[in-house]
Motif scaffolding. Structure first.
Motif, PDB file in Angstrom:
ATOM      1  N   GLU A 154      39.492  55.079  43.193  1.00  0.00           N
ATOM      2  CA  GLU A 154      40.099  55.540  44.436  1.00  0.00           C
ATOM      3  C   GLU A 154      40.809  56.876  44.255  1.00  0.00           C
ATOM      4  O   GLU A 154      40.907  57.674  45.187  1.00  0.00           O
ATOM      5  CB  GLU A 154      41.071  54.491  44.958  1.00  0.00           C
ATOM      6  N   GLN A 191      30.718  47.817  43.139  1.00  0.00           N
ATOM      7  CA  GLN A 191      31.854  47.111  42.549  1.00  0.00           C
ATOM      8  C   GLN A 191      31.418  45.709  42.131  1.00  0.00           C
ATOM      9  O   GLN A 191      30.756  44.998  42.888  1.00  0.00           O
ATOM     10  CB  GLN A 191      33.013  47.017  43.545  1.00  0.00           C
ATOM     11  N   GLN A 249      39.325  50.075  39.786  1.00  0.00           N
ATOM     12  CA  GLN A 249      39.391  50.419  41.195  1.00  0.00           C
ATOM     13  C   GLN A 249      40.439  51.504  41.440  1.00  0.00           C
ATOM     14  O   GLN A 249      40.235  52.394  42.270  1.00  0.00           O
ATOM     15  CB  GLN A 249      39.715  49.183  42.043  1.00  0.00           C
ATOM     16  N   THR A 309      36.461  39.826  52.543  1.00  0.00           N
ATOM     17  CA  THR A 309      37.840  40.264  52.389  1.00  0.00           C
ATOM     18  C   THR A 309      38.748  39.056  52.386  1.00  0.00           C
ATOM     19  O   THR A 309      38.607  38.154  53.223  1.00  0.00           O
ATOM     20  CB  THR A 309      38.265  41.204  53.537  1.00  0.00           C
ATOM     21  N   ASP A 344      36.252  60.088  47.246  1.00  0.00           N
ATOM     22  CA  ASP A 344      36.208  59.731  48.657  1.00  0.00           C
ATOM     23  C   ASP A 344      34.920  58.946  48.837  1.00  0.00           C
ATOM     24  O   ASP A 344      33.838  59.439  48.489  1.00  0.00           O
ATOM     25  CB  ASP A 344      36.185  60.982  49.546  1.00  0.00           C
ATOM     26  N   TYR A 345      34.992  57.753  49.356  1.00  0.00           N
ATOM     27  CA  TYR A 345      33.812  56.897  49.351  1.00  0.00           C
ATOM     28  C   TYR A 345      33.621  56.196  50.684  1.00  0.00           C
ATOM     29  O   TYR A 345      34.551  56.058  51.487  1.00  0.00           O
ATOM     30  CB  TYR A 345      33.914  55.858  48.227  1.00  0.00           C
ATOM     31  N   ASP A 346      32.406  55.754  50.919  1.00  0.00           N
ATOM     32  CA  ASP A 346      32.099  55.031  52.151  1.00  0.00           C
ATOM     33  C   ASP A 346      32.448  53.554  51.979  1.00  0.00           C
ATOM     34  O   ASP A 346      32.669  53.072  50.878  1.00  0.00           O
ATOM     35  CB  ASP A 346      30.624  55.197  52.529  1.00  0.00           C
ATOM     36  N   SER A 347      32.516  52.853  53.076  1.00  0.00           N
ATOM     37  CA  SER A 347      32.899  51.448  53.038  1.00  0.00           C
ATOM     38  C   SER A 347      31.705  50.579  52.700  1.00  0.00           C
ATOM     39  O   SER A 347      30.550  50.982  52.849  1.00  0.00           O
ATOM     40  CB  SER A 347      33.474  51.021  54.392  1.00  0.00           C
ATOM     41  N   GLN A 348      31.991  49.383  52.197  1.00  0.00           N
ATOM     42  CA  GLN A 348      30.952  48.421  51.882  1.00  0.00           C
ATOM     43  C   GLN A 348      31.143  47.154  52.710  1.00  0.00           C
ATOM     44  O   GLN A 348      32.251  46.825  53.124  1.00  0.00           O
ATOM     45  CB  GLN A 348      30.995  48.050  50.394  1.00  0.00           C
ATOM     46  N   ILE A 349      30.057  46.465  52.949  1.00  0.00           N
ATOM     47  CA  ILE A 349      30.109  45.191  53.637  1.00  0.00           C
ATOM     48  C   ILE A 349      30.331  44.095  52.600  1.00  0.00           C
ATOM     49  O   ILE A 349      29.628  44.031  51.585  1.00  0.00           O
ATOM     50  CB  ILE A 349      28.798  44.908  54.407  1.00  0.00           C
TER      51      ILE A 349
END
Length: 244
Positions: free
Chosen positions: A229, A164, A225, A241, A233-238
């Protein structure tokens, strides 16, 4: 007066116009006056300029010439456009006599020209020709075709990469976009992903919050976005926020 190929084409057209094609092949009936005309003109064109009567057809041995299989695009008198393959001189003369506009289709074009088959499947003209074997005839006609319809599900076990655009992570965008060139626009508020040589990949831009997708095939896509969505289905990112 010397005859030309136009005279021969006119004789074939006459044979067709008078409905004789339904009775026999042009030039094959010794009792048909138009066949007689076709054969006499053919003799004169093939090196027998003194041939003047049907009697000589039995006296002169007509040179045997093998025709080279040829593919033509022909616009016929009724306006229809067809792709026709000829494998004999007779077929070639018949095709050229009735076509208002015509051109030869070469081997390289045949390899990339798509032909609809069985409703939704598409093969190349080259593949369609191979299906015919040694036969000649109409291969395809031009007109509206029904486009492929239905639903499609992505194949399993082919995960796509994504990142992103957060306004500053150009290096991460560039890593996924390679070999396409990714760079900030002049206002520095978007990232431009350029098309590159040897690819059908179009150029596009990413706004802050957009997702750059790299499909398993290597093709690049840009999604909002919301669309991302809805599709993944996707994994989280660091990352950061926004605090409440």
């Amino acid at each position: 007066m010397a005859v030309t190929k136009k005279d021969l084409y006119a004789a074939y057209a006459k044979h067709t116009k008078e409905g004789l094609d339904d009775l026999h092949e042009p030039g094959s009936d010794p009792d048909c006056a138009v066949c007689d005309e076709i054969n006499l003109i053919s003799l004169q064109l093939e090196g027998h300029p003194d041939a003047t009567s049907a009697v000589q057809l039995d006296m002169v041995e007509v040179p045997v010439q093998k025709a080279i299989p040829t593919v033509w695009e022909v616009e016929e008198d009724d306006g229809t456009v067809s792709i026709i393959r000829t494998v004999t001189h007779r077929q070639e003369h018949s095709v050229l006599a009735r076509g208002k506009q015509r051109r030869k289709i070469g081997t390289s074009e045949a390899r990339r020209l798509g032909i609809a088959i069985e409703g939704t499947k598409v093969i190349t003209l080259d593949q369609a020709i191979k299906r015919m074997g040694r036969a000649g005839g109409t291969i395809a006609t031009w007109g509206e075709i029904e486009l492929a319809k239905g639903t499609a599900l992505r194949k399993p076990s082919q995960p796509d990469q994504y990142v992103q655009f957060d306004g500053g992570n150009l290096a991460a965008i560039q890593k996924i976009a390679e070999p396409a060139n990714a760079h900030f626009t002049k206002k520095h508020d978007k990232v431009q992903v350029d098309a590159y040589a040897g690819s059908k990949q179009p150029s596009f831009s990413l706004e802050v919050g957009d997702i750059l997708i790299r499909l398993a095939t290597g093709r690049l896509l840009a999604l909002s976005q919301t669309d991302f969505e809805a599709l993944y289905d996707y994994d989280s990112q660091i990352g950061w926020t926004l605090a409440d």
